[in-house]
Structures are given as C-alpha cells and as structure tokens.
Design a protein around this motif. Structure first.
Motif, PDB file in Angstrom:
ATOM      1  N   GLY A  56      11.330   4.098 -36.055  1.00 34.73           N
ATOM      2  CA  GLY A  56      10.957   5.484 -35.752  1.00 34.73           C
ATOM      3  C   GLY A  56      12.024   5.787 -34.794  1.00 34.73           C
ATOM      4  N   LYS A  57      12.204   7.291 -34.302  1.00 37.65           N
ATOM      5  CA  LYS A  57      12.942   7.752 -33.437  1.00 37.65           C
ATOM      6  C   LYS A  57      12.669   7.296 -32.040  1.00 37.65           C
ATOM      7  N   GLU A  58      11.454   7.044 -31.642  1.00 38.17           N
ATOM      8  CA  GLU A  58      11.092   6.760 -30.418  1.00 38.17           C
ATOM      9  C   GLU A  58      11.385   5.616 -29.995  1.00 38.17           C
ATOM     10  N   LEU A  59      11.152   4.443 -31.152  1.00 38.89           N
ATOM     11  CA  LEU A  59      11.589   3.254 -30.813  1.00 38.89           C
ATOM     12  C   LEU A  59      13.337   3.028 -30.878  1.00 38.89           C
ATOM     13  N   ALA A  60      13.891   3.918 -31.493  1.00 34.83           N
ATOM     14  CA  ALA A  60      15.207   3.742 -31.432  1.00 34.83           C
ATOM     15  C   ALA A  60      15.718   4.160 -30.078  1.00 34.83           C
ATOM     16  N   ASP A  61      14.952   5.390 -29.313  1.00 31.73           N
ATOM     17  CA  ASP A  61      15.487   5.834 -27.992  1.00 31.73           C
ATOM     18  C   ASP A  61      15.102   4.549 -27.122  1.00 31.73           C
ATOM     19  N   THR A  62      13.907   3.966 -27.233  1.00 37.01           N
ATOM     20  CA  THR A  62      13.684   2.912 -26.112  1.00 37.01           C
ATOM     21  C   THR A  62      14.692   1.701 -26.426  1.00 37.01           C
ATOM     22  N   LEU A  63      15.136   1.697 -27.559  1.00 41.13           N
ATOM     23  CA  LEU A  63      15.970   0.258 -27.785  1.00 41.13           C
ATOM     24  C   LEU A  63      17.650   0.761 -27.568  1.00 41.13           C
ATOM     25  N   GLU A  64      17.629   2.357 -27.241  1.00 42.84           N
ATOM     26  CA  GLU A  64      18.895   2.644 -27.223  1.00 42.84           C
ATOM     27  C   GLU A  64      19.867   2.411 -27.985  1.00 42.84           C
ATOM     28  N   THR A  65      19.522   2.643 -29.434  1.00 46.45           N
ATOM     29  CA  THR A  65      20.349   2.592 -30.499  1.00 46.45           C
ATOM     30  C   THR A  65      20.121   3.667 -31.448  1.00 46.45           C
ATOM     31  N   GLY A  66      20.919   3.526 -32.683  1.00 49.64           N
ATOM     32  CA  GLY A  66      20.788   4.674 -33.470  1.00 49.64           C
ATOM     33  C   GLY A  66      21.361   4.233 -34.928  1.00 49.64           C
TER      34      GLY A  66
END
Lengths: 409, 410
Positions: B154-164
């Motif tokens: 998910g996009k939110e998770l990617a933001d938290t993990l600082e990944t993409g």
C-alpha cells in the motif's frame, strides 16, 4: 399583568384535550431528547476515557510527526530525565516515559509480529490501565530486567504462560539488528481483542539497551486529574521542554484524531434526528395555536372593538403558547430525568450492541450521564421552537378587522 | 359498503373545509416521511458501503479455514488440503468467484523501518472479484500471476517504510517448523484503497511465490467464495459446506467480522425505531387534528345521526379522513425523499471526519441508498399506526347522542 396571565391560563384550558395532546407532543420529544443526549454524553465520555487510558493518556510529548508515522528515529532524547523534570516541576506523578518498536516475538512454537512498548515500571501504572489489567503473574518491576508482560490473546497464540521465555527480534534505532531473550512475568487482559493480540511491554531501560536507543524514547505521557485540568497543564509542559530540541506537545484530540471526528460524525447525525423531532413538535404547536386563534375570531373582534390593541392580543396568544410550552418543558424534563436516572443506574443495552461497543472500547451496557446540559439542551430548543411556531398565528391577529371579525361564525 | 364512495367524498371535502389545518398537518407528515426515508437511506448507504468494504478485505461471503486458524492465524493452522485438491473440489461448482490463498501475519522491513502486516499470497486472476485494490490506480503494476516474484504494498505503508517502486524490502514470517523465513522482494507496485488502514496492513505476493518462501508446499490457509448477495449467503454456504469434509470450518462473513454483522442487524432495528419515533411525534398532531375536526362539527354529526346515518359510517368517515390525510402527506414525503436522495447518490463527501468514519469502519464518501423495502416499511408503519391512533377520536364521534349533539352550543 395579572389579569392577562389568568386570561391566558383559562384560555389554554378551554380545550383540555387539545392542550394535553400538544403538551404531550412536547413531553414526548423532551423525554426522548433528555434521554438520548444524556446517553450520548455518557457514551462519549466513556469512549474518550476508555480509549485514552489504554495508551495515549491526556497529553504526550513527542518528536514532530511521530504520532502519524511512528518511526524509530523520531525520538525524544534523554526521555527519562525529561519525564523526571516534568514530574518535579509540575508536582504530579502521572507522567511516564515510553519507547515503542515493532518486533517479532517467538516462542518454541509460534512467531508473531507485535508492538513492543518500553515503559517505566514505576510510573506506567499511573498513566495507563494496562498494568492494572494483569490477570496472571505480575506487572514489570525493575527497569533493567529482561521481563515482558503481554496480552492474553498473544500469550495464548504463542502458547506461553508466566515463567516461559520468548525471543524478541527487531531493528534498533540505528537500523542494526536487535535481539533479546525475555521472561514472561505477567499476562494482561483488556477484553479488547486487538489490544490483547498486538501488544507487549518491557522495562524502558532494557528496551533502550536492546534497541540501541542511547537514552532516548518516543513519548512522555502526561495525565491531568481530568481532561480539563490536562488542558491547563499544556502550556506549562510546553515551557518546560528543552529549548534546543524539536519536540511537540499533543493533546488527546491530536493523539486520537479519529476519536473526536467519530464523535462529531455521530453527533451530527444525532442532531439531524433531534432537529426533525423538534420541527414536528413545532408543527403540532402551530396547528393548535392557529386553530385556537381562528375559532376565537369573533371574540377577538369584540375585544378589538372594545379598544384592545392587536399587539396585545398577539402577546396573549404568545403567552398562551409559552404557558403550554412551559407545561411541556417542566413535565418533559421531570419525566426525562426520571427515566434517564433510572437507566443510568441499571444500564441500557440493545441487542447486537455489545459487538459494536467492543469496537469503540465500550462496555456492553451503556450508562447515560445526567448533566445540566443534557437535561436542558433538548427541552429548551423545543421551547424555543414552540414560541417560534406561535408567531404566525399571533401575526394573523393583526389582519383582523373588528367588524368583519365579529360577524364571523 | 354502498356508503363507501359517499364517505370518501365526504371525508375529502371535510378535509379541505379547514384547509389551513389540513395543510399544516400535511406539512408535518411530509417532513416526517421525508426524514424517515432520507435518514434511513443515509444509514443504509453507509452500512452497505461498510459491509462491501469489509467483505472486500475479509474477504468473500463464505470462507473455509482450518478450525484453529481464526483465533490463531498461524501458518501451522493451514488448510488440510493441497491446492490441487481444492481446485478439484470446487471445479464443477459455479460460484460468482472463488479463490484460495495464503494469508499469514508477517513483518516487512525496509532499511529504515519495520512493520507488521498481513501477507496475502494470491493468484491475481482469481482475486479480481474480491479485492479492495483499485487496480486502475496501482502505481507501477499489480502482480501478473501466481509466480510473480515481486511484491505489491500500500502507498501508506511505502511512505512509512520510506521506500517505493523498484526498491527492495524484506519479508519475515514463520514457516511450518517455526523457523523464521525471510526473503527480499522487489516492490513492483503500490496500491491505494478506500480506507487508509488497508494500505497500511496488507501486502500482496504471488501465491506460488509465497508457498515457496514459507516452505508450505502446495497448501494454502484459506479459501474464499463470493455469492450473489451479501445479505443472503446461505446458498453459497450450503454448496461450500457440501463440498468439504469435517476437517475445516465453513464460515459466513458475519461470523468472522462480528462487528459488521452486528452493525447490519442493529441498523435494521434502528430503521424501525426511527420510523416509530417519528410516527409518535406525528401522532399527537394527527389525533389533535381529528379531535378538532370532530369537535367543530358535532352538530353536523348529530344531524347526520338523527337523519339515520349509522354510527359505523361516522366512524368510517373519520378514519377515512385520517387515512387520506396520511396518504397525501406520505406521497409528498416520499416524492421529496426521492428528489433529495437521487441527486446525492453519486456520494456525499464527508472527508472532514474521515478518521472518525474510519473508526466506524466506513470510508469518507457516503452513498445514500434508497431501498424500496425501507420506503414500504415507513409508509406501512405510518398507515397502520395512524389507523389505530384515529380509532379513539372516530369512536367518540360515532357515539354521540343525536339530540345532545345537535343542541350542543360551543
């Protein structure tokens, strides 16, 4: 003035049945409003209390952005000395430092990912109800011990009991590998499955060592004696924060934005319903008063011919309405208070409500809270609309022409 | 019975003799009926959307699990069948959709952060009907088959993990021997969902990739089935139950998400309570109107009785008057409700309280839903209760002594 009062009082009892029916509509909605608003007040208070006392507390000191992102490196440096300073300067002991990390907890048979709190064993019981919910074993005692307290569902799924060992794996503040072996000393049961499944607490000093925190933590929880008192503490807390660090103080609605919005959403749908109820009462009053004016056309004509002003007659009609409104108000508040008081002692349940209540950290029975506001808000709005509804009939009086009016009927 | 047309005409004319009173009462009934239907359609819409969202994550109307899985969602409690056996079991049955998948708790780590998530090992082709993922809005791409070696988060998770997209993350979970399995995955896509919470909690990998990663052979942890209507899952439940043996539990969605199940039931109750409350508020005015209508024509009623009209006809006339009043008000109220709900069916934006609605389990757009069932319920309740409320004034009117009534002076 006295004669006007007597006149108005007699007028409303010309048709006792009609007056009682109209007042009955008011009493009905007043009772309902008093009960529902008290129930809401009680429910919201309980929802806020129950949610805040689990983890968030009334107020927290955090690094900016931590509340949303909960990243390991968004720290509060020297968290224990800061908590000490706050305790001393504010003169309260309901202050506790915490750190939080996500980790994998493994027993012999199972592995689960959980949120691990590092807490001060001495002060945590003063800001959270988790320590008091320990069902078997005991709460943490020593800040350096490799002990853990975990939720009942988690313990069951990991198949461990008090005295068993667990391994904890995670990554430290600097991204390096963190590992620890912990002894289960206590198991807490909050009754909320999500909490009992997803959390474990270990002593803060041990947490800091394991996760290479270098004396830092993630939050300082501060509770006031009540939510209102906590508000007063906020500026003092702000002033006590070290000037060279970038830290913020978050109050409960910043910590739990969903909670306040949920209450708002619930309130707006409830107020829509109350409003409809009030409007329907107003219609009822309008009907009654218009009838009572129209059937007295002849009489009013005579009064006008005798020199009474239309304005005075209008005030008479308003006074009659006000009397009827007061009757509805007083009876409604009394009955509403009685009903609500009875329910506030015995509780209120609705089939299917327990499952929903659990979602919002609520017990399966609701207890309305009788307050001055919950007693007066609904009935006074009903009264106001009652008076508004009488304006049209009162204005119609001004259009009366004495001679024509006397011929009516 | 011969009298009926006459009584109708009489009632109708009496109704408009005092048009102000009638209009006020019609106004009250209109507002009441409108509020009943409007409010009901809002809550219906909200609950409907919640259940649909809920079922899309649960997901499915009917699910098959190992009996221990629901309390202890561990890989140790997977289904006792191989995936091949499952495919054979349900190959001949026609469900709207069905899928088997791996669903286990896992930990996902980037070089920055770790988070707990639910790992879903899926066959993307079979899942299309279920998922809460908005496939058109996936950044990058979604999984292209059960053997896809990438991961979608998910996009939110990617933001938290600082990944993409294109970066690598590590998944850790327990394998059947309670060893920790870990493996690096390349992120191939980021999904968005109706509720931010979903974006934080779920990651997707190919079913075969997950089975290999977790050393679980050809097994899965759940099978999910979609029937035609979430309100009636019994046919699907029966067919699934018939196909499996005693080693598994077959659950209906509301047994798994008791909150949503309870919500649905409570809302049905709420609709009825709301309709009755509104009616009671109206009933005072209704009875009042009838009492007045009777009162001001006592002499006429006396005259009719004296001329030989039966008391039952008087009774009938008053009741017909009340029913006509209610019918006019209800018709207007229904039209008004229809006219206000239909333009709003595209959705009402309530994102100001999005986080609060999420706690309810609801998205931030409200889609009102006008259900014929609710409209009928409201109208029938009002007419039936209205009939009983008008009995008393009508009865009194029919019991007057003709002589007394005629000579009655106000």
């Amino acid at each position: 003035m006295n004669i006007i009062f007597r006149l108005a009082w007699r007028n409303i009892w010309r048709h006792p049945r009609r007056t009682w029916l109209t007042a009955g509509a008011m009493v009905f909605s007043n009772v309902l409003l008093v009960f529902m608003i008290s129930l809401q007040v009680g429910m919201y208070a309980m929802m806020i209390d129950n949610t805040l006392q689990l983890f968030s507390g009334h107020m927290q000191v955090q690094a900016p952005g931590y509340n949303d992102e909960q990243k390991m490196r968004q720290i509060v440096p020297d968290v224990v000395p800061l908590a000490d300073k706050l305790r001393r300067s504010l003169g309260i002991d309901t202050v506790a430092a915490r750190a939080w990390a996500f980790g994998l907890v493994s027993s012999e048979e199972r592995t689960y990912g959980v949120g691990v709190f590092g807490v001060e064993p001495e002060f945590e019981p003063k800001v959270s109800n988790i320590p008091g919910l320990v069902e078997s074993g005991r709460y943490l005692s020593d800040s350096n011990a490799n002990e853990v307290v975990l939720g009942a569902v988690l313990a069951r799924n990991l198949r461990v009991g008090v005295g068993d060992e667990l391994t904890l794996l995670g990554s430290g503040r600097d991204g390096s590998f963190a590992a620890a072996i912990l002894t289960v000393v206590g198991i807490f049961e909050s009754g909320i499955t999500d909490v009992d499944r997803n959390f474990a607490e270990i002593p803060l000093a041990y947490f800091q060592e394991t996760f290479y925190m270098d004396g830092a933590g993630h939050q300082v929880v501060i509770n006031g004696a009540s939510l209102d008192e906590a508000k007063l503490l906020e500026p003092k807390v702000k002033a006590l924060l070290p000037a060279d660090e970038d830290l913020v103080v978050l109050d409960w609605d910043a910590l739990q934005p969903g909670l306040k919005q949920m209450i708002q959403a619930d309130m707006s749908s409830a107020f829509f319903m109350y409003f409809i109820l009030v409007i329907l009462v107003a219609f009822s009053v309008l009907n009654t008063q218009l009838m009572s004016v129209l059937e007295r056309t002849h009489e009013f004509g005579v009064a006008l011919a005798l020199g009474l002003s239309a304005g005075r007659l209008g005030r008479l009609v308003l006074l009659e309405t006000a009397m009827m409104g007061l009757l509805g108000l007083v009876l409604g508040v009394i009955c509403g208070a009685l009903v609500t008081y009875w329910v506030s002692i015995n509780g209120f349940a609705y089939p299917g409500m327990d499952e929903m209540a659990a979602m919002f950290n609520l017990p399966d029975r609701m207890y309305p809270r009788v307050t001055l506001l919950s007693l007066s808000l609904g009935p006074s709005v009903v009264f106001l609309f009652t008076l508004l509804a009488a304006i049209y009939p009162a204005i119609r009086l001004r259009r009366l022409h004495p001679v024509e009016a006397m011929r009516a009927n | 019975m011969r009298m009926l047309p006459v009584l109708f005409r009489l009632a109708w004319r009496y109704l408009w003799r005092n048009h102000r009173r009638t209009l006020i009462m019609v106004g009250a009934i209109t507002v009441g009926a409108w509020a009943m239907i409007f409010m009901t359609s809002l809550t219906r819409g909200m609950v409907d959307q919640m259940v649909k969202d809920g079922i899309s994550v649960l997901p499915g109307h009917v699910q098959v699990h190992n009996p221990d899985y629901l309390d202890d969602p561990s890989i140790a409690n997977r289904l006792p069948y191989t995936d091949t056996e499952l495919q054979q079991m349900f190959a001949n049955d026609k469900f709207r959709a069905w899928a088997s998948r791996v669903r286990v708790p896992a930990v996902v780590s980037s070089e920055r952060e770790s988070r707990g998530v639910t790992l879903l090992g899926i066959d993307p082709a079979a899942e299309r009907a279920f998922s809460f993922v908005d496939y058109d809005a996936v950044e990058g791409r979604f999984l292209d088959g059960p053997d896809d070696s990438g991961i979608v988060i998910g996009k939110e998770l990617a933001d938290t993990l600082e990944t993409g997209v294109g970066k690598r993350i590590v998944l850790m979970s327990q394998d059947p021997d309670n060893d920790i399995a870990d493996r690096g995955f390349r992120i191939v896509g980021l999904f968005t969902a109706n509720m931010p919470n979903f974006e934080k909690s779920y990651v997707f990998v190919g079913k075969h990739t997950a089975q290999e990663f977790l050393h679980m052979g050809d097994t899965t942890t759940e099978a999910v089935f979609l029937g035609d209507d979430y309100r009636n899952v019994e046919p699907t439940w029966e067919r699934v139950s018939a196909a499996v043996d005693g080693g598994v539990v077959v659950s209906r969605w509301y047994e798994i998400d008791t909150y949503l199940g309870a919500m649905l039931k409570v809302m049905d109750g709420f609709v009825l309570v709301w309709v009755v409350v509104i009616f009671l508020a109206l009933s005072f005015g209704l009875v009042n109107t009838l009492v007045m209508a009777v009162f001001e024509r006592i002499r006429e009623i006396g005259l009719m009785l004296a001329l030989g009209m039966k008391p039952s006809s008087i009774l009938g006339q008053i009741i017909i008057e009340s029913m006509l009043l209610l019918l006019v008000g209800l018709t207007l109220g229904n039209l008004l409700a229809w006219a206000t709900v239909v333009p709003l069916e595209g959705g009402i934006d309530i994102s100001v309280v999005a986080k609060g609605m999420e706690m309810f389990g609801s998205g931030s757009v409200l889609y009102p839903k006008l259900m014929l069932k609710d409209v009928i319920l409201a109208d029938v309740v009002v007419l039936v209760l209205g009939f009983f409320a008008s009995l008393s004034p009508a009865w009194r009117a029919s019991r007057y002594e003709p002589v007394e009534a005629i000579t009655k002076v106000e």
